[in-house]
Write an enzyme that holds these catalytic residues in place. Structure first.
Site, PDB file in Angstrom:
ATOM      1  N   PHE A  85     -10.588  94.156  -5.793  1.00 41.08           N
ATOM      2  CA  PHE A  85      -9.342  93.431  -5.973  1.00 41.08           C
ATOM      3  C   PHE A  85      -8.986  92.777  -4.646  1.00 41.08           C
ATOM      4  O   PHE A  85      -8.609  93.443  -3.688  1.00 41.08           O
ATOM      5  CB  PHE A  85      -8.188  94.326  -6.424  1.00 41.08           C
ATOM      6  N   ASP A  92     -11.646  93.653   3.955  1.00 36.67           N
ATOM      7  CA  ASP A  92     -10.311  93.380   3.406  1.00 36.67           C
ATOM      8  C   ASP A  92      -9.470  94.636   3.578  1.00 36.67           C
ATOM      9  O   ASP A  92      -9.566  95.585   2.804  1.00 36.67           O
ATOM     10  CB  ASP A  92     -10.425  92.991   1.933  1.00 36.67           C
ATOM     11  N   LYS A 123       0.316  92.450   3.653  1.00 34.91           N
ATOM     12  CA  LYS A 123       1.246  93.458   3.141  1.00 34.91           C
ATOM     13  C   LYS A 123       2.093  94.080   4.245  1.00 34.91           C
ATOM     14  O   LYS A 123       3.124  93.551   4.603  1.00 34.91           O
ATOM     15  CB  LYS A 123       0.504  94.490   2.318  1.00 34.91           C
TER      16      LYS A 123
END
Length: 417
Positions: free
Chosen positions: A159, A244, A273
């Site tokens: 994801f 990531d 984030k």
């Protein structure tokens, strides 16, 4: 579990709750919001630290932390102060001009991660898209891959976001169905399978792009040595290793970066984030000079990327991480989380994976779906989120106390009973 007593509440906030309750607000969203989310039926109006409050004044312990965007809790005083201070001075210039906050942000983020250069963006998906572009440019300019032939190797069940290019290499049909035609140039191999990755890498490969821990897939932690093996393979084959760390990075796993659990330094890190402190969207591609140095003026950009407000908040986030306090908290409290979940195995939990303050918990399907367990937890005053099937994710703010964490585990046990 007892929630802290609310110490202040403005008349305006009380009036708003009295005017439109949770159910009315949820119903009002239906006709005017695109239905791309299925939230739990709670309407958050206020938050502080590890706790949120709905419009009726009910309080809940936040065990999701905005998918790690709230690593430092809601409205951390140092981050709020940095935002307020910058709001009174300057919020946006665009990169058409320099601003006085960007250099320090880039310097300190590069130093924190052990990298050379920073490409500031906004959202996590933008960071991933930027990483893809940088890898391809590097492949053509530095590696010498023929134009238009660069490939990137990724892992199944990944994801990385939901833009068109990113869903092109997703294996989640919910994210893909109805959005083709897809972007070519990606090869998907099983996660945690070095042999499959080796077979997929060839002279056209620009990069291997993986999550050090797969979050959306259920906090899937690879075998010891996998990340080191990826690093060795990419060096030997002459391609980039892009990690990531948008969910896994910035303290979540007990280290600044999840790759630090092995002696691994990727060529490029993707961050987001938590970098925005739960206040503004901030992301970044951080990498070696010879990689990010392939970009030239006009080849990539973002109006809001590197804006002064984002840089001020991002610098305050880096300052919190420079102390090591939050990494230590995640490691120490992660033991409480792990031990508590171990005690629930066989009592409704069939298995779990955890690292630091991050866990994927597999619930006995006979007891309900992940969504149903999350709804039961909500009724117990705890907010969490399901992922696939009967798996739920736990990722509380790193500011959570041991008492609060034990209370959440007790609520989970009750929800499973």
């Amino acid at each position: 579990m007892t929630a802290p007593v609310r110490t202040e509440d403005s008349q305006e906030a009380r009036g708003s709750r009295e005017t439109r309750g949770s159910q009315e607000l949820i119903r009002a969203e239906g006709p005017v919001l695109a239905h791309n989310y299925h939230p739990l039926p709670v309407v958050v109006a206020r938050a502080e630290g590890t706790w949120v409050e709905d419009v009726e004044g009910r309080r809940y312990l936040d065990m999701l932390a905005g998918y790690s965007a709230l690593n430092f809790g809601h409205r951390h005083p140092a981050l709020i102060e940095a935002a307020h201070r910058q709001l009174d001075r300057l919020t946006l210039t665009s990169r058409a001009f320099h601003n006085d906050r960007l250099a320090e942000f880039a310097e300190r983020l590069a130093a924190l991660t052990g990298m050379d250069m920073v490409l500031p963006m906004n959202t996590g998906a933008e960071a991933v898209e930027s990483g893809v572009k940088v890898a391809r440019k590097w492949a053509y300019d530095i590696k010498g891959v023929p134009a238009g032939r660069a490939t990137i190797v990724v892992a199944a069940d990944n994801f990385h976001g939901r833009t068109t290019t990113i869903v092109s290499f997703s294996t989640d049909e919910t994210a893909r169905a109805g959005f083709g035609p897809f972007t070519p140039g990606f090869r998907v191999v099983p996660y945690n399978d070095l042999a499959a990755m080796e077979a997929a890498v060839d002279e056209t490969t620009a990069a291997v792009l993986i999550e050090p821990i797969q979050g959306e897939a259920g906090v899937i932690i690879p075998d010891d040595g996998y990340l080191a093996g990826v690093r060795e393979l990419t060096r030997r084959k002459g391609c980039l290793f892009i990690a990531d760390e948008i969910q896994s990075g910035l303290g979540r796993t007990g280290r600044t970066l999840a790759v630090e659990h092995e002696p691994v330094v990727p060529d490029v890190l993707l961050l987001g984030k938590a970098l925005g402190g739960g206040i503004v969207p901030v992301s970044a591609v951080v990498g070696r000079r010879e990689v990010l140095g392939v970009l030239h003026p006009g080849e990539h950009g973002s109006t809001f990327g590197g804006n002064p407000l984002a840089a001020a908040v991002g610098t305050a986030v880096v300052e919190l991480l420079e102390t090591g306090e939050f990494q230590r908290r995640a490691a120490e409290l992660g033991v409480i989380l792990r031990d508590g979940l171990t005690g629930l195995v066989g009592k409704g939990v069939v298995g779990f994976r955890s690292r630091g303050l991050w866990a994927g918990v597999d619930i006995d399907p006979a007891l309900g779906t992940g969504r149903e367990i999350s709804e039961r937890l909500m009724r117990e005053g705890v907010l969490a989120k399901d992922t696939h099937g009967s798996t739920i994710r736990l990722a509380p703010p790193l500011t959570i106390t041991g008492e609060e964490l034990r209370g959440a585990l007790a609520a989970l046990e009750k929800a499973l009973g």
